[in-house]
Design an enzyme around this catalytic site. Sequence first.
Site, PDB file in Angstrom:
ATOM      1  N   ARG A  76       0.807  -1.226   0.000  1.00 53.07           N
ATOM      2  CA  ARG A  76       0.000   0.000   0.000  1.00 53.07           C
ATOM      3  C   ARG A  76       0.837   1.273   0.000  1.00 53.07           C
ATOM      4  O   ARG A  76       0.644   2.138  -0.816  1.00 53.07           O
ATOM      5  CB  ARG A  76      -0.922   0.004   1.234  1.00 53.07           C
ATOM      6  CG  ARG A  76      -2.002  -1.044   1.131  1.00 53.07           C
ATOM      7  CD  ARG A  76      -2.998  -0.916   2.250  1.00 53.07           C
ATOM      8  NE  ARG A  76      -4.022  -1.937   2.125  1.00 53.07           N
ATOM      9  CZ  ARG A  76      -4.939  -2.183   3.042  1.00 53.07           C
ATOM     10  NH1 ARG A  76      -4.971  -1.478   4.160  1.00 53.07           N
ATOM     11  NH2 ARG A  76      -5.837  -3.127   2.844  1.00 53.07           N
ATOM     12  N   GLY A 176       0.473 -10.142 -18.202  1.00 50.88           N
ATOM     13  CA  GLY A 176      -0.947 -10.460 -18.053  1.00 50.88           C
ATOM     14  C   GLY A 176      -1.367 -11.575 -18.976  1.00 50.88           C
ATOM     15  O   GLY A 176      -0.551 -12.402 -19.389  1.00 50.88           O
ATOM     16  N   HIS A 203       6.373 -10.153 -22.713  1.00 50.39           N
ATOM     17  CA  HIS A 203       6.146 -11.592 -22.610  1.00 50.39           C
ATOM     18  C   HIS A 203       5.496 -12.001 -23.937  1.00 50.39           C
ATOM     19  O   HIS A 203       4.594 -11.315 -24.425  1.00 50.39           O
ATOM     20  CB  HIS A 203       5.116 -11.928 -21.523  1.00 50.39           C
ATOM     21  CG  HIS A 203       5.574 -11.756 -20.103  1.00 50.39           C
ATOM     22  ND1 HIS A 203       5.997 -10.572 -19.585  1.00 50.39           N
ATOM     23  CD2 HIS A 203       5.614 -12.649 -19.074  1.00 50.39           C
ATOM     24  CE1 HIS A 203       6.295 -10.740 -18.296  1.00 50.39           C
ATOM     25  NE2 HIS A 203       6.064 -11.989 -17.956  1.00 50.39           N
ATOM     26  N   GLU A 206       4.422 -17.607 -24.220  1.00 45.03           N
ATOM     27  CA  GLU A 206       4.366 -18.346 -22.951  1.00 45.03           C
ATOM     28  C   GLU A 206       3.173 -19.307 -23.016  1.00 45.03           C
ATOM     29  O   GLU A 206       3.327 -20.508 -22.983  1.00 45.03           O
ATOM     30  CB  GLU A 206       4.221 -17.374 -21.764  1.00 45.03           C
ATOM     31  CG  GLU A 206       4.122 -18.083 -20.408  1.00 45.03           C
ATOM     32  CD  GLU A 206       3.833 -17.125 -19.241  1.00 45.03           C
ATOM     33  OE1 GLU A 206       3.458 -15.967 -19.506  1.00 45.03           O
ATOM     34  OE2 GLU A 206       3.954 -17.557 -18.077  1.00 45.03           O
ATOM     35  N   ASP A 284      10.943 -15.849 -12.762  1.00 47.42           N
ATOM     36  CA  ASP A 284       9.605 -15.301 -13.027  1.00 47.42           C
ATOM     37  C   ASP A 284       8.929 -14.804 -11.734  1.00 47.42           C
ATOM     38  O   ASP A 284       8.982 -13.625 -11.434  1.00 47.42           O
ATOM     39  CB  ASP A 284       8.752 -16.337 -13.766  1.00 47.42           C
ATOM     40  CG  ASP A 284       7.620 -15.715 -14.568  1.00 47.42           C
ATOM     41  OD1 ASP A 284       7.603 -14.475 -14.711  1.00 47.42           O
ATOM     42  OD2 ASP A 284       6.764 -16.462 -15.067  1.00 47.42           O
TER      43      ASP A 284
HETATM   44 ZN   LIG Z   1       6.791 -13.043 -16.244  1.00 41.39          ZN
END
Ligand SMILES: [Zn+2]
Length: 349
Positions: A76, A176, A203, A206, A284
């Site tokens: 936060r 994402g 990315h 994948e 990762d």
């Molecule tokens: Zn990644």
Amino acid sequence: MTYSPAALIPWLTTLPKVELHLHLEGSLRPPTMLHLAERNGVDVGASSAEELTGLYQFGSFDDFARLFFTGLAVLRSAEDFADATAALGAELARQNVRYAEVTSTPITHQRRGVAAEEYRDGLNEGRRRAFTDHGVELAWVCDIARESEDPASEATIEYLLGHTAPEGVVGLGLGGIEDGYPPELFETSFARARAAGLASLPHAGETVGPASIWGALWSLQASRIGHGVQCLADPELVAYLRQHRIPLEVAPTSNVALKLAASPGEHPLGQLAAEGLRITINTDDPAYFQTTLVDELLLAHQIHGFTTEALIATQLDALDVSYAPEATKARIRHELAEVPPVAGPGSHR
Ligand SMILES: [Zn+2]
């Protein structure tokens, strides 16, 4: 020559290392997560590190995604981001990772109501502590969250190119959900980022096949491919990647944890290397996948036949294709030239 874990782990631990693909938000190990959860009064569904580790045995990508978003709630304030980054620095130092490019996703924090200044100040302070307290140099890759942004990705780009960007950002990432959000959608955002001097580090390949990697290369001018393991389905793509020496940021344990490979032995790491592709080895989301860079290199040696020389070569390659300052590269190259041989018995197979 294959070494036992007992012989190789001490050598791997002292080997100077470079990591190019790990997420800050996936690096919160149970003690850090619990500490931040307690500070912020967030229920993460566990009250001890052991219990929390049990939750990390997820069975599917959905479980992983749920846990990942629960984890975000403990971040936060600037202090939280600083502590999380410093804890990552301490963990990397324990493994003698000398330099890392760490991905973080500004939009997911902004959407949760974290002020851009808090996020920036926390990342800056954590990065400073990683270096001064632990001797680890960090750079940032800020990524676009494919599914949560409009194709122009204005929010991330405005943030990155504005005065609230953290220090040490070297590239724009794309993370994402890959399926349904092809690289071509983000062409304009990446063009703006590249024009501002940021590297293109998406990315691709994948969970989606070769088309996603081609898209990252043609539309985003990717200088490295995050994962990219699906390239093997397209010989023409493999030839292109080899010819242009495009590095892949491979993360074997992540792929196994997310069921993209059935087991470490069935992961294509060895095949990618046999194709002559330029491979870097990465963790990762090391906390969630309960792995370290040492573990990944051990796996490469024991299961995929990477010799100790090949492991050193992966570190030199990672360094070469990183965006570290030249002085940092020279220093780590020098450290890698001084690495002694493994002390301990090995066996020829
Ligand atoms: Zn990644």
